[in-house]
Design a protein around this motif. Sequence first.
Motif, PDB file in Angstrom:
ATOM      1  N   LEU A   1       0.809  -1.204   0.000  1.00  0.00           N
ATOM      2  CA  LEU A   1       0.000   0.000   0.000  1.00  0.00           C
ATOM      3  C   LEU A   1       0.852   1.267   0.000  1.00  0.00           C
ATOM      4  O   LEU A   1       0.525   2.243  -0.691  1.00  0.00           O
ATOM      5  CB  LEU A   1      -0.928   0.002   1.211  1.00  0.00           C
ATOM      6  N   ALA A   2       1.932   1.287   0.752  1.00  0.00           N
ATOM      7  CA  ALA A   2       2.747   2.498   0.847  1.00  0.00           C
ATOM      8  C   ALA A   2       3.314   2.880  -0.513  1.00  0.00           C
ATOM      9  O   ALA A   2       3.267   4.047  -0.928  1.00  0.00           O
ATOM     10  CB  ALA A   2       3.870   2.286   1.865  1.00  0.00           C
ATOM     11  N   ASP A   3       3.830   1.893  -1.253  1.00  0.00           N
ATOM     12  CA  ASP A   3       4.389   2.167  -2.569  1.00  0.00           C
ATOM     13  C   ASP A   3       3.302   2.581  -3.560  1.00  0.00           C
ATOM     14  O   ASP A   3       3.475   3.513  -4.344  1.00  0.00           O
ATOM     15  CB  ASP A   3       5.128   0.929  -3.077  1.00  0.00           C
TER      16      ASP A   3
ATOM     17  N   PRO B   1      -5.292   6.150   6.416  1.00  0.00           N
ATOM     18  CA  PRO B   1      -5.941   7.430   6.095  1.00  0.00           C
ATOM     19  C   PRO B   1      -4.986   8.462   5.511  1.00  0.00           C
ATOM     20  O   PRO B   1      -5.446   9.451   4.941  1.00  0.00           O
ATOM     21  CB  PRO B   1      -6.492   7.888   7.452  1.00  0.00           C
ATOM     22  N   ASP B   2      -3.670   8.280   5.649  1.00  0.00           N
ATOM     23  CA  ASP B   2      -2.728   9.255   5.111  1.00  0.00           C
ATOM     24  C   ASP B   2      -2.218   8.891   3.723  1.00  0.00           C
ATOM     25  O   ASP B   2      -1.220   9.437   3.256  1.00  0.00           O
ATOM     26  CB  ASP B   2      -1.548   9.440   6.072  1.00  0.00           C
ATOM     27  N   CYS B   3      -2.903   7.958   3.028  1.00  0.00           N
ATOM     28  CA  CYS B   3      -2.518   7.582   1.668  1.00  0.00           C
ATOM     29  C   CYS B   3      -2.684   8.788   0.753  1.00  0.00           C
ATOM     30  O   CYS B   3      -3.739   9.442   0.747  1.00  0.00           O
ATOM     31  CB  CYS B   3      -3.363   6.409   1.175  1.00  0.00           C
ATOM     32  N   ALA B   4      -1.672   9.088  -0.050  1.00  0.00           N
ATOM     33  CA  ALA B   4      -1.704  10.263  -0.912  1.00  0.00           C
ATOM     34  C   ALA B   4      -2.623  10.087  -2.114  1.00  0.00           C
ATOM     35  O   ALA B   4      -3.060  11.072  -2.713  1.00  0.00           O
ATOM     36  CB  ALA B   4      -0.288  10.589  -1.384  1.00  0.00           C
ATOM     37  N   ALA B   5      -2.914   8.857  -2.508  1.00  0.00           N
ATOM     38  CA  ALA B   5      -3.763   8.592  -3.672  1.00  0.00           C
ATOM     39  C   ALA B   5      -5.234   8.524  -3.254  1.00  0.00           C
ATOM     40  O   ALA B   5      -5.568   8.420  -2.070  1.00  0.00           O
ATOM     41  CB  ALA B   5      -3.337   7.283  -4.335  1.00  0.00           C
ATOM     42  N   MET B   6      -6.098   8.582  -4.243  1.00  0.00           N
ATOM     43  CA  MET B   6      -7.510   8.288  -3.988  1.00  0.00           C
ATOM     44  C   MET B   6      -7.626   6.802  -3.672  1.00  0.00           C
ATOM     45  O   MET B   6      -6.958   5.966  -4.300  1.00  0.00           O
ATOM     46  CB  MET B   6      -8.345   8.649  -5.218  1.00  0.00           C
TER      47      MET B   6
ATOM     48  N   ARG C   1     -11.623  -1.717   1.868  1.00  0.00           N
ATOM     49  CA  ARG C   1     -12.629  -2.650   2.351  1.00  0.00           C
ATOM     50  C   ARG C   1     -13.781  -1.947   3.037  1.00  0.00           C
ATOM     51  O   ARG C   1     -14.950  -2.322   2.875  1.00  0.00           O
ATOM     52  CB  ARG C   1     -11.994  -3.668   3.307  1.00  0.00           C
ATOM     53  N   GLN C   2     -13.500  -0.909   3.799  1.00  0.00           N
ATOM     54  CA  GLN C   2     -14.547  -0.217   4.535  1.00  0.00           C
ATOM     55  C   GLN C   2     -15.608   0.335   3.583  1.00  0.00           C
ATOM     56  O   GLN C   2     -16.810   0.204   3.816  1.00  0.00           O
ATOM     57  CB  GLN C   2     -13.942   0.914   5.363  1.00  0.00           C
ATOM     58  N   ARG C   3     -15.162   0.929   2.512  1.00  0.00           N
ATOM     59  CA  ARG C   3     -16.112   1.496   1.550  1.00  0.00           C
ATOM     60  C   ARG C   3     -16.868   0.402   0.808  1.00  0.00           C
ATOM     61  O   ARG C   3     -18.079   0.505   0.573  1.00  0.00           O
ATOM     62  CB  ARG C   3     -15.377   2.395   0.561  1.00  0.00           C
TER      63      ARG C   3
ATOM     64  N   ARG D   1      -6.149  14.104  -3.254  1.00  0.00           N
ATOM     65  CA  ARG D   1      -5.868  14.782  -1.995  1.00  0.00           C
ATOM     66  C   ARG D   1      -4.759  15.798  -2.198  1.00  0.00           C
ATOM     67  O   ARG D   1      -3.827  15.591  -2.964  1.00  0.00           O
ATOM     68  CB  ARG D   1      -5.443  13.771  -0.926  1.00  0.00           C
ATOM     69  N   ALA D   2      -4.914  16.916  -1.495  1.00  0.00           N
ATOM     70  CA  ALA D   2      -3.867  17.935  -1.565  1.00  0.00           C
ATOM     71  C   ALA D   2      -2.602  17.401  -0.920  1.00  0.00           C
ATOM     72  O   ALA D   2      -2.634  16.806   0.160  1.00  0.00           O
ATOM     73  CB  ALA D   2      -4.330  19.205  -0.848  1.00  0.00           C
ATOM     74  N   ALA D   3      -1.511  17.587  -1.629  1.00  0.00           N
ATOM     75  CA  ALA D   3      -0.236  17.076  -1.115  1.00  0.00           C
ATOM     76  C   ALA D   3       0.127  17.805   0.172  1.00  0.00           C
ATOM     77  O   ALA D   3       0.118  19.035   0.241  1.00  0.00           O
ATOM     78  CB  ALA D   3       0.868  17.267  -2.157  1.00  0.00           C
ATOM     79  N   ALA D   4       0.441  17.043   1.200  1.00  0.00           N
ATOM     80  CA  ALA D   4       0.825  17.637   2.483  1.00  0.00           C
ATOM     81  C   ALA D   4       2.191  18.300   2.359  1.00  0.00           C
ATOM     82  O   ALA D   4       3.100  17.751   1.730  1.00  0.00           O
ATOM     83  CB  ALA D   4       0.856  16.556   3.561  1.00  0.00           C
TER      84      ALA D   4
END
Length: 759
Positions: free
Chosen positions: A663-665, A681-686, A690-692, A739-742
């Motif tokens: 997932l991180a990559d 929750p901090d994944c940069a991609a959309m 499973r929850q959804r 998501r806006a890049a942190a």
Amino acid sequence: MAEPGRPVRSQGIAGTWPVGRVAPAGGFVPAGFGIWPAIVETIRGWARAEAGPGRLLPWVPVAFGGGIALYFAADHEPVLWIVAATAIALLLGAALLRRSRLFAPAIMIAAVAAGFAVATWKTARIAHTVLAKPLYSVSLSGFVETRDIRERTDRFVLRVTAMEAQRSDVKLDRVRLSVRKGTAPEVGSFVQLKARLMPPLTPVRPGSYDFSRDMFFQGIGASGFVMGAITAAIPPDAGGLRLRYAAFMQGLRDAIDARIRATLEGDNRAIATALLTGRRDAISAPVNDAMFISGLGHVLSISGYHMAVVAGVVFFAVRALLALIPGLAAGFAIKKWSAAAAFVAAAFYLLLSGAEVATQRSFFMTAVVLIAVMVDRRAITFRTLAVAALIVLAVAPEALVHPSFQMSFAATLGLVALVQIGMPNLLASPDHSATARVALWGGREIAMLFLASLIAGLATTPYAAFHFHRVTPYGVLANLGAMPVVSALVMPAGLLGLLAAPFGLDRVFWWLMGLGIDWMVAVSRWVAALPGAVGRIPAFGIAPLIAASLGIIVMGLLRTPLRWCGAVALLASIAWGLSARQPDILIAGDGASVAVRGGDGRLHLIRTGKDNFMLKEWLAADADPRDAGSSALAEGVSCDEAGCVTPLADGRLVAFASRIDALADDCSRAALVVTSRPASPDCAAMVVDRQRLVRQGALALTRRGDGFAVQAVRARGTNRPWSPAAAGEGDFEGALMPRAAAPRAKDATPSEADLQAED
């Protein structure tokens, strides 16, 4: 002095001429000033004609069905007592206005409310528990209510009396279980077994057919398969009269199938059994596909055609036999006696075939026609169709959303319109010798058969395109080639076989039935092999189907030129449906399969599951001719043990992460990450995780700017008895946006050179 009856002239202008603007000498009358009032008055005249005595009755079931449709479109279950009180109040109000000009709109509004109330009451009456999560080892005891013999496996419905499952206290009323072929228990027996249970099958994509709704209205709360042996046991009670009746009818069907099997085999036996008992699951896939591709698939499902043939054969046979007795023919109403005999035969055929909703609808339509004959009324009219539709929808309101109801009544409406409008012209007396010779040799009958096949095929095309994503270009050809043989040989031979079976003289009739089935299968295979026989239609929304339905209803029910408004609506619905945009990404409800539309416009599959049914539905909805096992589906997909990656048409990557460590990559490289596991929750991609998927089911994503518009099987706020909402469903929006890049924290470590310089 003017003569009587002659127009009076005044100042040189005939008194019969319209008084008003006179054209200037040498000019023309100005156009357009008087045309619009004439057009408006003409339309008003047509409308008054359409609202004449008896012309509004066929619209009552349309309004009633509209209320049922509103019920199924609701987000959550209505409050029964409020709905019922509203319907009663509106019906009373319409009754009070029966002598007023407002009666017509009042009765239509009341019919809508009544349809809504009937559907709400039916759901409340049959309410039962629906399994929400899989159960992997469940001990069940109960009575076997029905049994289906299929090509590879058998299936039965168990009425549960006792249920035990680890870490679950859910109690189900009925479950449907699959078993190895030949091991299904007898109907009426009491058994004990272990099973793996799954929730009812939800739509495989947004907008596809909802099988869980069907199972709910059948009283079934879960499906699954048997694990281990099935043990017969002593029942705690007799099971009731209904169970004994089911056992008797199943024994009768098995006996008929055994008699047919003694003469026929293979698909001939399966089709013969399907035509007589309604059990059609044993037909092989190639023959089944050929029948539906050619447009003959309606023969395999007991419908109005089968009921009409059974009733018609019995009616004419009984009437012919009674006519041989001079005393009866001259002094008694043998036509009514024959209609009564046909009614009894149709009722027996209903019970023998299992009395499914589609067969009930066919029986009600046939019964209304026969009763009309018995009470000296015209049999085939819009009134009989309206009464039959009201009866069917009142008894089974869920039938409205079933394709068999929609296709059957659309075809019947077209045929009744043909009988009421077209047949009087076609059956008029020939006015010259050439026409007489054509009529003598059956030209009119052939023309009527051609027109009936054409109109029925055209009327059912929107529903076949919506539900099955295909049309039958050569359906008229197949019906012309096969249906006369089915009507004149196959069905009469089957009925005679049923009558002769108790006397042991049925073999010759099954043999004759097999000859007709051979011809029908040969025609279906030939038509299915013609170039362009498979007309694939991409999926479109419910709105074009509603527009097409209104167009068909208007064209069928109206008599004045206003009916051509229906043709306009029908053409608009076709253009609307063909312009529908297909989704760019499809995600299975369990997250095991993802289809991504690439630069070539076709779907590319990332697949870890083995759900071939879902994949076939995806390809059919995309009008994709590829087979579910085609290796071309995986082109452009790169996979390793951690997951898969494939590009969208715009070059952005869609990643499928099968392991947590991937997932991180994926979050750092892909535009969208799909996983059946919980995502950070901090994944940069959309992210679709499973929850959804658990809360919303299968998803369809369509590109919108840099993000995606999301369409879900369980839309936000939806909670119905057959599709209960999960907790927290409202947390998900109807769109996915990047998501806006942190902002990255700056590295505060000084360089070694700077440190040395300061030292």
